[in-house]
Scaffold this active site. Structure first.
Site, PDB file in Angstrom:
ATOM      1  N   GLY A  89      32.651  44.555  21.977  1.00  0.00           N
ATOM      2  CA  GLY A  89      34.098  44.767  21.928  1.00  0.00           C
ATOM      3  C   GLY A  89      34.634  44.671  20.507  1.00  0.00           C
ATOM      4  N   ARG A 155      28.915  49.438  24.263  1.00  0.00           N
ATOM      5  CA  ARG A 155      28.145  48.530  25.116  1.00  0.00           C
ATOM      6  C   ARG A 155      26.990  49.343  25.685  1.00  0.00           C
ATOM      7  NH1 ARG A 155      31.149  43.925  25.315  1.00  0.00           N
ATOM      8  NH2 ARG A 155      33.406  44.134  25.362  1.00  0.00           N
ATOM      9  N   ASP A 181      27.880  37.662  21.721  1.00  0.00           N
ATOM     10  CA  ASP A 181      26.722  37.063  22.390  1.00  0.00           C
ATOM     11  C   ASP A 181      25.680  38.129  22.720  1.00  0.00           C
ATOM     12  OD1 ASP A 181      28.602  38.140  24.136  1.00  0.00           O
ATOM     13  OD2 ASP A 181      28.110  36.783  25.777  1.00  0.00           O
ATOM     14  N   THR A 209      33.280  37.615  17.745  1.00  0.00           N
ATOM     15  CA  THR A 209      33.760  37.445  19.121  1.00  0.00           C
ATOM     16  C   THR A 209      35.250  37.148  19.126  1.00  0.00           C
ATOM     17  OG1 THR A 209      33.906  35.799  20.884  1.00  0.00           O
ATOM     18  CG2 THR A 209      32.630  35.156  18.982  1.00  0.00           C
ATOM     19  N   ASP A 211      36.770  36.264  21.665  1.00  0.00           N
ATOM     20  CA  ASP A 211      36.970  35.133  22.569  1.00  0.00           C
ATOM     21  C   ASP A 211      36.628  33.787  21.919  1.00  0.00           C
ATOM     22  OD1 ASP A 211      37.607  37.043  24.404  1.00  0.00           O
ATOM     23  OD2 ASP A 211      35.762  36.874  25.566  1.00  0.00           O
ATOM     24  N   ASP A 213      33.739  32.584  21.608  1.00  0.00           N
ATOM     25  CA  ASP A 213      32.840  31.911  22.554  1.00  0.00           C
ATOM     26  C   ASP A 213      31.414  31.732  22.041  1.00  0.00           C
ATOM     27  OD1 ASP A 213      32.152  34.550  22.695  1.00  0.00           O
ATOM     28  OD2 ASP A 213      32.359  34.758  24.857  1.00  0.00           O
ATOM     29  N   ARG A 256      36.991  35.861  28.418  1.00  0.00           N
ATOM     30  CA  ARG A 256      36.175  36.048  29.614  1.00  0.00           C
ATOM     31  C   ARG A 256      35.713  34.713  30.186  1.00  0.00           C
ATOM     32  NH1 ARG A 256      33.127  40.872  30.617  1.00  0.00           N
ATOM     33  NH2 ARG A 256      33.267  41.643  28.496  1.00  0.00           N
TER      34      ARG A 256
HETATM   35  N1  LIG Z   1      20.181  40.285  26.851  1.00  0.00           N
HETATM   36  C1  LIG Z   1      20.241  41.335  26.028  1.00  0.00           C
HETATM   37  N2  LIG Z   1      19.116  41.873  25.542  1.00  0.00           N
HETATM   38  C2  LIG Z   1      19.155  42.935  24.718  1.00  0.00           C
HETATM   39  N3  LIG Z   1      20.277  43.555  24.343  1.00  0.00           N
HETATM   40  C3  LIG Z   1      21.424  43.066  24.790  1.00  0.00           C
HETATM   41  C4  LIG Z   1      21.490  41.929  25.664  1.00  0.00           C
HETATM   42  N4  LIG Z   1      22.778  41.668  25.942  1.00  0.00           N
HETATM   43  C5  LIG Z   1      23.492  42.610  25.272  1.00  0.00           C
HETATM   44  N5  LIG Z   1      22.688  43.431  24.596  1.00  0.00           N
HETATM   45  C6  LIG Z   1      23.103  44.577  23.784  1.00  0.00           C
HETATM   46  O1  LIG Z   1      23.951  44.148  22.732  1.00  0.00           O
HETATM   47  C7  LIG Z   1      25.004  45.066  22.536  1.00  0.00           C
HETATM   48  C8  LIG Z   1      26.311  44.359  22.483  1.00  0.00           C
HETATM   49  O2  LIG Z   1      26.501  43.567  23.673  1.00  0.00           O
HETATM   50  P1  LIG Z   1      27.903  43.375  24.358  1.00  0.00           P
HETATM   51  O3  LIG Z   1      27.760  42.342  25.397  1.00  0.00           O
HETATM   52  O4  LIG Z   1      28.418  44.707  24.779  1.00  0.00           O
HETATM   53  O5  LIG Z   1      28.860  42.919  23.191  1.00  0.00           O
HETATM   54  P2  LIG Z   1      28.894  41.643  22.277  1.00  0.00           P
HETATM   55  O6  LIG Z   1      27.842  41.783  21.238  1.00  0.00           O
HETATM   56  O7  LIG Z   1      30.235  41.721  21.682  1.00  0.00           O
HETATM   57  O8  LIG Z   1      28.717  40.468  23.171  1.00  0.00           O
HETATM   58  C9  LIG Z   1      24.926  46.077  23.665  1.00  0.00           C
HETATM   59  O9  LIG Z   1      24.454  47.303  23.142  1.00  0.00           O
HETATM   60  C10 LIG Z   1      23.964  45.473  24.634  1.00  0.00           C
HETATM   61  O10 LIG Z   1      23.163  46.427  25.269  1.00  0.00           O
HETATM   62  O1  LIG Z   2      37.073  46.492  27.877  1.00  0.00           O
HETATM   63  P1  LIG Z   2      35.923  46.059  27.028  1.00  0.00           P
HETATM   64  O2  LIG Z   2      35.793  46.826  25.781  1.00  0.00           O
HETATM   65  O3  LIG Z   2      34.654  45.971  27.787  1.00  0.00           O
HETATM   66  O4  LIG Z   2      36.241  44.608  26.518  1.00  0.00           O
HETATM   67  C1  LIG Z   2      36.767  43.615  27.314  1.00  0.00           C
HETATM   68  C2  LIG Z   2      36.132  42.315  27.060  1.00  0.00           C
HETATM   69  O5  LIG Z   2      35.636  42.129  25.786  1.00  0.00           O
HETATM   70  C3  LIG Z   2      35.939  40.849  25.318  1.00  0.00           C
HETATM   71  O6  LIG Z   2      36.888  41.015  24.307  1.00  0.00           O
HETATM   72  C4  LIG Z   2      34.771  40.127  24.765  1.00  0.00           C
HETATM   73  O7  LIG Z   2      33.872  41.042  24.278  1.00  0.00           O
HETATM   74  P2  LIG Z   2      32.802  40.730  23.183  1.00  0.00           P
HETATM   75  O8  LIG Z   2      31.827  39.741  23.746  1.00  0.00           O
HETATM   76  O9  LIG Z   2      32.216  42.065  22.926  1.00  0.00           O
HETATM   77  O10 LIG Z   2      33.530  40.183  21.977  1.00  0.00           O
HETATM   78  C5  LIG Z   2      36.489  40.086  26.496  1.00  0.00           C
HETATM   79  O11 LIG Z   2      37.451  39.144  26.193  1.00  0.00           O
HETATM   80  C6  LIG Z   2      37.005  41.196  27.347  1.00  0.00           C
HETATM   81  O12 LIG Z   2      36.881  40.889  28.686  1.00  0.00           O
HETATM   82 MG   LIG Z   3      30.013  39.528  24.643  1.00  0.00          MG
END
Ligand SMILES: Nc1ncnc2c1ncn2[C@@H]1O[C@H](COP(=O)(O)OP(=O)(O)O)[C@@H](O)[C@H]1O
Ligand SMILES: O=P(O)(O)OC[C@H]1O[C@](O)(COP(=O)(O)O)[C@@H](O)[C@@H]1O
Ligand SMILES: [Mg+2]
Length: 462
Positions: A89, A155, A181, A209, A211, A213, A256
């Site tokens: 995000g 994502r 994360d 992040t 959030d 978090d 979240r």
């Molecule tokens: N457990 C995981 N193993 C490998 N890749 C992951 C895992 N979790 C998330 N990713 C990859 O990391 C990227 C970012 O994850 P996402 O959850 O969308 O956002 P953020 O990095 O903000 O938490 C995505 O392309 C996702 O496929």
């Molecule tokens: O609508 P999207 O782009 O999936 O993002 C929404 C979510 O992303 C967040 O901003 C957190 O995302 P990240 O872990 O990628 O920072 C949450 O607070 C929210 O629920």
């Molecule tokens: Mg995340």
């Protein structure tokens, strides 16, 4: 959570044999209140009682490697190709971090080839690996003035080996992963795949992040800019609710699993009567429930303002929510889709106040994207720049599988495994939540929720 010194140790690619462009500047520096020398370490904990509890000699207490430039570096800058990717995000400051990385790499280390992979880790797949942006100081000069990321983000799952192939095919020696994360997890898998192939590629995480978090980082970059924007919406619903018969203002904010944005924004705006966060379950019904409390406010002063984090009260959605408000499944990255607690509150508060003869004027705002899409404020701009500098120094010194973070005011190296080992959440027994209770005067809990799980962040032990 039990942490050993080994858990805090950072992986090095090898011996640092090249002189750093900063070696002369560093030659006179020693640890001071304002600087941590490269051989020194930063304590994990910062109270006397926590340190005393271990009963360990100073050299063995849990501590982080300090971030910053080294006299000797691992990579020969003239031969380096760097890669940058932003994932997940959006968050204020992404462009600032990109700009800081490019400037530090180009100006000081004189790295000539910097590739920006587009649209998150998707940019490292076979299909997109050649669709990169050449990042130069000219290209990034003005990008910090806008929110979002010039590289794009996404994502969705990617194969670690396919991503390593991309790094090899594009000749990347160091990859900077700016992510949350999910991004930190992906960076961990990527580092492991690189290691399994015996490759010499550094992977450095820059924790992002909205959030707030991620653990082991005081406060994530962009967080201040985001909650500052959120206060505008709280003030708006306050004005609307206060001027309306039986006014009810509700603002739903991102968060979240962690209620930091809701807590900080509510403290900054100071018009909120009730703050609801994922860490603290609440009951709607009953004499001490949320609805009774809302009614009390409306009767006493004519209006009420509620700030709710999107992840709050998820256990109530099943019971009270309309089907269209329920969360379903997961998003492309595997994040659970949440039910809409804002809509649920709007409906149930409306029904309750109407039933007791206080037909409300409802003012509901869900400004989620309006908050995270803003440009970084001055504070976050500085923070992003300094994180970027630390990330470049770490990569140049051959550190890998590590994130740069600010911990207790100092910039440090945090192994990626730690970054993904737990979630940073508001501690219901901590001083932040105490400040929220002091400011709103809301009760510590709404109704009896003892049967439901309350978050209790683990303490560290060694
Ligand atoms: N457990 C995981 N193993 C490998 N890749 C992951 C895992 N979790 C998330 N990713 C990859 O990391 C990227 C970012 O994850 P996402 O959850 O969308 O956002 P953020 O990095 O903000 O938490 C995505 O392309 C996702 O496929
Ligand atoms: O609508 P999207 O782009 O999936 O993002 C929404 C979510 O992303 C967040 O901003 C957190 O995302 P990240 O872990 O990628 O920072 C949450 O607070 C929210 O629920
Ligand atoms: Mg995340």
């Amino acid at each position: 959570m039990t942490l050993h010194l080994d858990d805090l140790r950072v992986r090095h690619l090898g011996e640092c044999r090249y002189d750093s462009p900063f070696s002369e500047m560093l030659s006179t520096k020693q640890t001071s209140p304002h600087y941590v020398a490269e051989g020194d370490r930063v304590l994990l904990e910062d109270t006397v009682s926590m340190l005393a509890e271990h009963g360990l000699p100073p050299g063995q207490v849990p501590s982080f490697e300090a971030a910053g430039p080294r006299r000797k570096i691992y990579f020969d800058p003239a031969r380096v190709t760097a890669g940058i990717v932003t994932c997940g995000g959006l968050c204020p400051g992404l462009n600032n971090v990109i700009r800081g990385l490019v400037q530090e790499l180009s100006v000081h280390y004189r790295v000539e080839r910097i590739l920006g992979f587009r649209n998150g880790l998707q940019g490292l797949t076979a299909e997109h690996r050649f669709d990169t942006v050449e990042l130069t100081t000219d290209r990034v000069r003005d990008i910090h003035n806008v929110g979002g990321t010039i590289l794009g983000s996404s994502r969705g799952g990617q194969d670690a080996d396919e991503m390593v192939d991309s790094l090899v095919m594009r000749g990347v020696d160091m990859l900077f992963v700016i992510g949350g994360d999910g991004g930190m997890r992906a960076a961990t898998f990527l580092s492991e795949a690189i290691k399994a192939r015996g490759l010499d590629i550094a992977v450095i995480g820059v924790p992002k992040t909205i959030d707030n978090d991620l653990p082991f980082t005081d406060q994530s970059f962009g967080f201040q800019s985001a909650f500052a924007r959120a206060t505008d919406f709280i003030s708006s619903v306050w004005v609307e609710a206060a001027a309306s018969p039986n006014g009810v203002g509700i603002v739903k904010l991102m968060g979240r699993h962690s209620g930091f944005i809701a807590s900080y924004a509510a403290l900054a705006a100071s018009g909120a009567d009730i703050v609801l966060i994922p860490e603290i379950p609440f009951a709607l019904e009953g004499p001490d429930g949320l609805l009774a409390h809302v009614e009390k406010h409306v009767r006493a002063k004519g209006f009420v303002v509620v700030v709710v984090a999107e992840g709050a009260g998820q256990d109530l959605i099943e019971k009270y929510g309309l089907p269209q408000h329920n969360g379903r499944g997961t998003d492309a990255s595997g994040n659970v889709k949440l039910g809409n607690i804002g809509e649920l509150l709007k409906d149930t508060i409306n029904a309750h106040l109407t039933a007791v003869g206080l037909t409300p004027t409802m003012r509901y705002l869900d400004p989620s994207y309006a908050i995270r899409s803003v440009a970084a404020n001055a504070y976050d701009s500085v923070y992003c720049l300094r994180l970027a500098h630390a990330a470049v120094h770490a990569a140049m010194a051959g550190r890998t599988e590590v994130a740069v973070a600010r911990w207790r005011r100092r910039f440090v190296h945090v192994p990626l495994s730690l970054m993904t080992s737990r979630r940073n959440q508001v501690d219901p027994d901590g001083d932040l939540w105490m400040s929220v209770l002091e400011t709103t005067c809301q009760p510590a809990e709404f109704g009896t929720t003892s049967d439901r799980e309350r978050i209790r962040p683990p303490a560290f032990s060694v």
